[in-house]
Design a protein around this motif. Structure first.
Motif, mmCIF file in Angstrom:
data_model
loop_
_atom_site.group_PDB
_atom_site.id
_atom_site.type_symbol
_atom_site.label_atom_id
_atom_site.label_comp_id
_atom_site.label_asym_id
_atom_site.label_seq_id
_atom_site.Cartn_x
_atom_site.Cartn_y
_atom_site.Cartn_z
ATOM 1 N N VAL A 346 0.845 -1.198 0.000
ATOM 2 C CA VAL A 346 0.000 0.000 0.000
ATOM 3 C C VAL A 346 0.880 1.249 0.000
ATOM 4 O O VAL A 346 1.805 1.358 0.799
ATOM 5 N N ARG A 347 0.562 2.162 -0.912
ATOM 6 C CA ARG A 347 1.312 3.413 -0.956
ATOM 7 C C ARG A 347 0.818 4.340 0.149
ATOM 8 O O ARG A 347 -0.391 4.491 0.359
ATOM 9 N N LEU A 348 1.734 4.945 0.876
ATOM 10 C CA LEU A 348 1.320 5.925 1.885
ATOM 11 C C LEU A 348 0.590 7.058 1.163
ATOM 12 O O LEU A 348 0.977 7.458 0.077
ATOM 13 N N GLY A 349 -0.474 7.544 1.768
ATOM 14 C CA GLY A 349 -1.282 8.563 1.088
ATOM 15 C C GLY A 349 -2.458 7.944 0.370
ATOM 16 O O GLY A 349 -3.018 8.538 -0.529
ATOM 17 N N SER A 350 -2.846 6.729 0.753
ATOM 18 C CA SER A 350 -4.036 6.161 0.113
ATOM 19 C C SER A 350 -5.103 5.772 1.142
ATOM 20 O O SER A 350 -4.901 5.898 2.347
ATOM 21 N N ILE A 351 -6.231 5.322 0.596
ATOM 22 C CA ILE A 351 -7.348 4.882 1.438
ATOM 23 C C ILE A 351 -7.569 3.405 1.150
ATOM 24 O O ILE A 351 -7.605 3.014 -0.022
ATOM 25 N N ILE A 352 -7.667 2.570 2.180
ATOM 26 C CA ILE A 352 -7.924 1.154 1.930
ATOM 27 C C ILE A 352 -9.227 0.726 2.607
ATOM 28 O O ILE A 352 -9.635 1.309 3.607
ATOM 29 N N LYS A 353 -9.870 -0.271 2.015
ATOM 30 C CA LYS A 353 -11.114 -0.792 2.594
ATOM 31 C C LYS A 353 -10.843 -2.136 3.243
ATOM 32 O O LYS A 353 -10.119 -2.967 2.698
ATOM 33 N N VAL A 354 -11.442 -2.312 4.415
ATOM 34 C CA VAL A 354 -11.193 -3.497 5.220
ATOM 35 C C VAL A 354 -12.541 -4.081 5.633
ATOM 36 O O VAL A 354 -13.458 -3.339 5.969
ATOM 37 N N LYS A 355 -12.643 -5.416 5.601
ATOM 38 C CA LYS A 355 -13.896 -6.023 6.057
ATOM 39 C C LYS A 355 -13.843 -6.287 7.555
ATOM 40 O O LYS A 355 -14.707 -5.862 8.299
ATOM 41 N N LYS A 356 -12.816 -7.021 8.005
ATOM 42 C CA LYS A 356 -12.758 -7.414 9.418
ATOM 43 C C LYS A 356 -11.583 -6.785 10.177
ATOM 44 O O LYS A 356 -11.772 -6.210 11.228
ATOM 45 N N SER A 357 -10.365 -6.941 9.613
ATOM 46 C CA SER A 357 -9.204 -6.475 10.375
ATOM 47 C C SER A 357 -8.034 -6.133 9.452
ATOM 48 O O SER A 357 -8.014 -6.524 8.290
ATOM 49 N N PHE A 358 -7.073 -5.412 10.020
ATOM 50 C CA PHE A 358 -5.830 -5.127 9.292
ATOM 51 C C PHE A 358 -4.656 -5.245 10.255
ATOM 52 O O PHE A 358 -4.819 -5.129 11.476
ATOM 53 N N LYS A 359 -3.491 -5.466 9.675
ATOM 54 C CA LYS A 359 -2.259 -5.509 10.472
ATOM 55 C C LYS A 359 -1.149 -4.882 9.639
ATOM 56 O O LYS A 359 -0.889 -5.314 8.515
ATOM 57 N N VAL A 360 -0.533 -3.817 10.166
ATOM 58 C CA VAL A 360 0.576 -3.185 9.460
ATOM 59 C C VAL A 360 1.822 -4.016 9.733
ATOM 60 O O VAL A 360 2.148 -4.275 10.899
ATOM 61 N N LEU A 361 2.491 -4.463 8.685
ATOM 62 C CA LEU A 361 3.693 -5.257 8.886
ATOM 63 C C LEU A 361 4.873 -4.326 9.168
ATOM 64 O O LEU A 361 4.918 -3.198 8.682
ATOM 65 N N PRO A 362 5.833 -4.791 9.979
ATOM 66 C CA PRO A 362 6.933 -3.907 10.395
ATOM 67 C C PRO A 362 7.781 -3.454 9.210
ATOM 68 O O PRO A 362 7.960 -4.200 8.245
ATOM 69 N N SER A 363 8.263 -2.217 9.284
ATOM 70 C CA SER A 363 9.202 -1.684 8.289
ATOM 71 C C SER A 363 10.139 -0.754 9.030
ATOM 72 O O SER A 363 10.165 -0.764 10.266
ATOM 73 N N ASN A 364 10.857 0.086 8.293
ATOM 74 C CA ASN A 364 11.731 1.058 8.964
ATOM 75 C C ASN A 364 10.942 2.202 9.596
ATOM 76 O O ASN A 364 11.500 3.060 10.262
#
Ligand SMILES: [Zn+2]
Length: 425
Positions: A346-364
């Motif tokens: 996902v590009r930062l600066g966007s909108i995402i749609k989620v049904k149940k849940s999300f998890k941001v994976l680790p980065s810098n």
């Protein structure tokens, strides 16, 4: 760092709509000379999004008096439509008027069509307080019948043709268009200072169109679009639109539920349904006029209000942002987010749609999910948590339905971008 809340004079947009066949006339459409006449600028905002030119060319200025539009004011620096005869170089709008004059006089422009909202309903004779010769609503305005020597100078004829076209689709007899000739050169000292008369004095065909302020916005836009279609057809500009022209459809377009606005490349917000105010909102330390905004809508803008910033869509308030001023990264990077158990880039600066849940994976990047506080671990990066709607504190949502939340990303002391998560119903 602080935000400079200066009263910048905001310049207007000029959008060119070319076609494959450019031999026939080039028409300039202008809206928003008075900031409290939303029919005109909303009409051109929709024209730009939903019409295509097939023959000839159309240039559009949807938001001539942008700073007054955003303030819902007729003219913060006086009536802009009285500045075309003489104007002091000290007038704050001097450079805007000069730029506009040069576009009107441009070799490529053959005809000017100028949109206004006027009170009541114009009639040739006195019928009632709202229907009489001193009212301006729902009429086609000419400064004179003919303009000798102009390429497109049969003003009365064009006006008759527009009125016929509009009236064929009038919603009520009350709304029927009439022609109002101001006989500007002979008897109207006030109108001598107007934009259309500036064009006429310079041998350019020009007409004004008025939709009634007594009508709701979508009906004003309806009549303006009919009149624009009328003049384009009359002059031989061919076009197509991607919808059936009805007041109901226009209302749907004005309240465009898909509308978004980009505030710098690092943030995208929905335009409809936001809460009245959003606190602690990252913004770059720049003058408001320098903060880049982009949208499919042409009448978005930012305005200072005390220490806050108001996001506007024409005359309407989208939301009020309390800025958290911070240095912004130059460009947006991508992150990995697990959306309903599927990993997405996902590009930062966007909108995402989620049904149940999300998890941001680790980065810098450090992650801050606004409205989420992992138990006993405030202040740490909120990557790697699976988050559902039930884990979020509703008062931190950005929308009135409390289904949209922001994830903010930081790179050291810099703001790296935002992702809006929308929980679907
Ligand atoms: Zn006006």
């Amino acid at each position: 760092m602080c935000l400079l809340l200066s009263a910048n004079i905001l310049d207007f947009d000029l959008v060119k709509m070319p076609s494959q066949k450019e031999d026939s006339p080039r028409v300039l459409l202008i809206g928003g000379i008075q900031g409290d006449e939303p029919g005109g600028f909303n009409a051109l905002n929709l024209f730009l999004q939903h019409y295509k030119i097939l023959k000839g060319e159309v240039w559009v200025i949807p938001n001539l008096n942008r700073h007054s539009i955003l303030r819902n004011h007729r003219g913060i620096y006086g009536d802009m439509n009285r500045k075309f005869k003489t104007l002091s170089k000290n007038d704050p709008e001097y450079s805007i008027i000069e730029r506009l004059k040069s576009i009107v006089l441009h070799d490529k422009i053959d005809f000017i069509f100028h949109l206004h909202d006027g009170s009541g309903f114009y009639r040739e004779t006195y019928i009632s307080k709202e229907l009489n010769p001193s009212r301006w609503g729902n009429c086609s305005i000419i400064d004179q019948e003919k303009l000798k020597g102009a390429k497109y100078g049969n003003l009365l004829e064009y006006s008759q043709s527009i009125v016929k076209y509009v009236n064929a689709s009038a919603l009520k007899d009350l709304h029927l268009y009439h022609i109002r000739n101001t006989h500007t050169a002979k008897e109207d000292k006030e109108m001598e200072k107007s934009l259309t008369f500036f064009a006429v004095r310079n041998q350019k065909g020009a007409l004004a169109n008025e939709a009634s302020k007594n009508l709701p916005l979508n009906e004003r836009v309806y009549y303006h679009l009919l009149a624009v279609e009328g003049i384009l057809k009359t002059l031989g500009v061919e076009f197509k639109r991607d919808f059936k022209l009805t007041p109901r459809k226009i209302l749907e377009f004005i309240n465009d539920s898909e509308a978004v606005v980009q505030i710098t490349p690092l943030i995208t917000l929905p335009v409809m349904g936001l809460k009245k105010s959003i606190a602690f909102f990252p913004l770059p330390s720049k003058e408001i006029a320098q903060i880049p905004l982009s949208s499919t809508h042409y009448i978005m803008g930012l305005l200072p209000k005390n220490q806050d910033i108001v996001l506007k869509y024409g005359n309407k308030i989208v939301t009020q942002l309390s800025p958290f001023v911070i240095e912004f990264e130059k460009s947006a990077q991508k992150v990995q987010i697990q959306v309903d158990h599927r990993v997405e880039e996902v590009r930062l600066g966007s909108i995402i749609k989620v049904k149940k849940s999300f998890k941001v994976l680790p980065s810098n990047l450090r992650v801050n999910v606004i409205g989420f506080t992992p138990k006993g671990r405030a202040g740490v990066s909120e990557a790697n948590y699976e988050i559902s709607l039930a884990n979020l504190i509703k008062k931190y949502s950005i929308d009135t339905k409390e289904r949209q939340y922001r994830i903010e990303f930081y790179n050291g002391r810099k703001f790296a971008g935002m992702i809006i998560v929308e929980f679907e119903k």
